[in-house]
Design a protein around this motif. Structure first.
Motif, PDB file in Angstrom:
ATOM      1  N   SER A   1       0.838  -1.204   0.000  1.00  0.00           N
ATOM      2  CA  SER A   1       0.000   0.000   0.000  1.00  0.00           C
ATOM      3  C   SER A   1       0.868   1.246   0.000  1.00  0.00           C
ATOM      4  O   SER A   1       0.532   2.257  -0.631  1.00  0.00           O
TER       5      SER A   1
ATOM      6  N   LEU B   1       1.924   1.754  -3.454  1.00  0.00           N
ATOM      7  CA  LEU B   1       0.832   2.330  -4.233  1.00  0.00           C
ATOM      8  C   LEU B   1       0.783   3.844  -4.077  1.00  0.00           C
ATOM      9  O   LEU B   1       0.797   4.598  -5.052  1.00  0.00           O
TER      10      LEU B   1
ATOM     11  N   LEU C   1       1.679   1.477  -9.859  1.00  0.00           N
ATOM     12  CA  LEU C   1       0.448   1.112  -9.161  1.00  0.00           C
ATOM     13  C   LEU C   1       0.008  -0.292  -9.570  1.00  0.00           C
ATOM     14  O   LEU C   1      -0.492  -1.065  -8.746  1.00  0.00           O
TER      15      LEU C   1
END
Length: 624
Positions: free
Chosen positions: A191, A194, A504
């Motif tokens: 995460s 990301l 991503l």
């Protein structure tokens, strides 16, 4: 000069028209070599890369560029340390309840005697974890004589008498109902990748490559090295989240900087060697984790080399391509002159004057162009599909080898060693197959190995481990090729933002793998890997080749405004036979040479025998 040399090389590679007729059926009149030449001419016509001409004078790979590549090695080496440190911090432990209450009545008891009196036993005679006998107000003799009967869960924490290392588990007591799923830690790290990919990609194109790299290094100092001082597990997760942002931020900023300072194969070599240092960092991390008894020491010693990188404030250059795109023309010229000075070269003022500010449309490029620009949108979607497939298959193989029960240190050491030759092989593959075909071959082989690894029975452990390692070998090569390829496909104005967006997809592929594996449904990982790889391979074939092509600076450089020249030359109304095609080819070539001469970049070498011969043949064949 770069355009002149490339044009002359292409021209020399084509035979005389008389020789074309001697090949018979060996190749068609409209040969592949002609198409390559026409594509090159179209690319030059679409983008007058004056920056490449200046870099010829500055020096394609002089002292300045070598120093820049060397500066990239140390942070890349450390990036692997901060990425994979979690793997060694969850050493399995056997927790036993802390029953130090009995020391109040028997202060001379050894740890073994204390456990024997206060911990219940399993039927096989071993002590039960997570259970203890409740304290009583008896003296020691009574406890020894009558024993304890009432059990309960641990009241005062846990002890780990069999632990040889201090890990996160026995540091924060992640046991007996307090266990944390290691996949949650990996998910939080992904995460961070990301959010960091999106955030730093935007910042890199907005503020520049230089400040982004410094910001990511500062974040590594605070949250990477600072992880050694966290006081709770939640703080640890937060620090790892921020460290992953810094890692991807540096990867994006340095990739953009190297891409825009280096030319041709030197760019590819720099990426490949940098990724080799990344793999060597994994080997260094494995050895360090094996030798240190405490997880905090791992971050202290492994993170200390990040501090000397503060000197990058004074020695790291900015990208002149980015400066020009942002309208900072004088700063770009100063940076180019500085690089030329380091390389002991001199840039003629007449050549510097050729650099021009971009138009308003270029300066206004934003992240919205990834949606509004059809060609950029298609390019980004294809790269995202490829990066998702690579990330998905890579994480699936990593999880598979853990399921086989292979030692944690071996699962990192062996792939880390294998990835060095895997990435060095990219040098040969790129020279022979160029970027696109090399990526397709590496991804295809990696996907096949991933499929076999997931479908073969676990009883064939040795074979499955070998196939898994071969899969990681191929996917490591595909990762390196993709970084080179994606950096060259994206335009300068949105290069870092595009790298962030495709990153991503990598994190999304990793999270998808973790999610499906946790479902314990064997068919789901197989479907995901096969489907993602098939889509990626099919869509990758539509990408253009970037080998020996000028870097795109603006959106116009990736947009086909008109029909391709090769299509025009293939039209039956234009071409009736071989001679007409050759005449058209020479006409286009002479037109390009003339345009170079008018641009002030011509030299006496342009009036070589090859050019004179081309013009003579054109004049002779035109009436036909």
């Amino acid at each position: 000069m770069a355009k002149e040399n490339s044009l002359k090389i292409e021209f020399k590679s084509h035979p005389h028209p008389r020789n074309l007729h001697q090949h018979g059926g060996a190749e068609s009149p409209r040969s592949c070599s002609l198409d390559i030449l026409l594509q090159r001419l179209r690319a030059i016509d679409a983008q007058d890369d004056k920056f490449a001409n200046i870099m010829d004078v500055v020096g394609e790979f002089g002292t300045f560029q070598r120093r820049l590549v060397a500066l990239n090695f140390i942070p890349t080496f450390l990036a692997s340390f901060f990425m994979f440190a979690d793997i060694f911090l969850f050493t399995p432990q056997k927790p036993y309840c802390n029953t130090s209450w009995i020391l109040a009545v028997g202060s001379n008891l050894t740890e073994a005697e204390q456990m024997n009196l206060t911990l219940p036993r399993a039927p096989n005679g071993s002590f039960l974890t997570c259970l203890m006998y409740m304290p009583v107000e008896w003296n020691l003799d009574s406890i020894i004589q009558f024993g304890l009967n009432h059990t309960d869960s641990c009241q005062n924490g846990w002890i780990y008498p069999e632990a040889k290392r201090r890990s996160l588990i026995n540091e924060f007591d992640l046991v007996c109902g307090e266990e944390t799923n290691k996949e949650i830690v990996h998910t939080m790290f992904l995460s961070g990748l990301l959010t960091g990919a999106f955030l730093f990609g935007f910042i890199t194109d907005k503020l520049g490559r230089y400040p982004t790299i410094l910001l990511s290094l500062l974040e590594l100092v605070i949250f990477g090295f600072g992880t050694a001082f966290v006081s709770s597990f939640n703080q640890y997760i937060f620090f790892r989240f921020c460290a992953s942002q810094a890692v991807v931020g540096y990867a994006i900023g340095s990739s953009a900087l190297l891409t825009e300072w280096l030319m041709g194969m030197h760019r590819a070599y720099a990426f490949i060697l940098g990724h080799c240092f990344f793999a060597m960092g994994v080997v260094f991390l494995t050895g360090l984790a094996y030798s240190l008894p405490h997880w905090r020491l791992l971050f202290l010693l492994g993170g200390t080399p990040i501090f000397p990188l503060i000197c990058y404030i004074w020695i790291l250059p900015e990208s002149p391509r980015w400066l020009i795109m942002k309208g900072k023309l004088e700063e770009a010229k100063q940076m180019l002159c500085y690089a030329a000075g380091v390389n002991k070269k001199t840039i003629p003022l007449s050549l510097l004057d050729k650099l021009q500010l971009p138009g308003k449309k270029v300066a206004s490029a934003s992240i919205l162009d990834f949606y509004s620009n059809k060609d950029l949108r298609k390019l980004t979607l294809v790269m995202c599909s490829v990066w998702f497939a690579v990330g998905c298959n890579y994480y699936m193989l990593s999880l598979k080898i853990k399921e086989l029960g292979v030692d944690t240190y071996l699962t990192q050491l062996i792939p880390g060693i294998m990835e060095v030759p895997a990435r060095l092989c990219c040098i040969f593959l790129i020279e022979q197959l160029k970027r696109r075909r090399t990526l397709i071959v590496a991804l295809f082989q990696g996907a096949i190995m991933c499929f076999l690894s997931l479908t073969l029975p676990s009883e064939l452990k040795s074979l499955v481990v070998l196939i898994t390692l071969l899969g990681e070998f191929n996917l490591a090569a595909s990762i390196t090729i993709f970084y080179i390829y994606a950096s060259e496909l994206l335009p300068t104005v949105l290069r870092a933002t595009g790298l962030g967006l495709v990153s991503l997809a990598w994190a999304a592929g990793g999270i998808s793998s973790l999610t499906l594996v946790s479902q314990n449904v064997a068919i789901l990982p197989i479907v995901l890997c096969c489907l993602s790889a098939s889509v990626a391979l099919f869509s990758c074939s539509s990408l253009p080749e970037t080998h020996d092509q000028p870097l795109p600076d603006s959106l116009e450089h990736i947009t086909p405004h008109t029909r391709s020249i090769s299509e025009e030359l293939s039209n039956e109304d234009v071409l009736s036979d071989d001679v007409t095609e050759e005449a058209a080819k020479n006409t286009i070539l002479n037109a390009r040479l003339t345009s170079i001469g008018h641009d002030g970049l011509s030299s006496p070498s342009l009036h070589s025998e090859e050019e004179k011969e081309a013009r003579r043949r054109t004049e002779h064949q035109a009436p036909a």
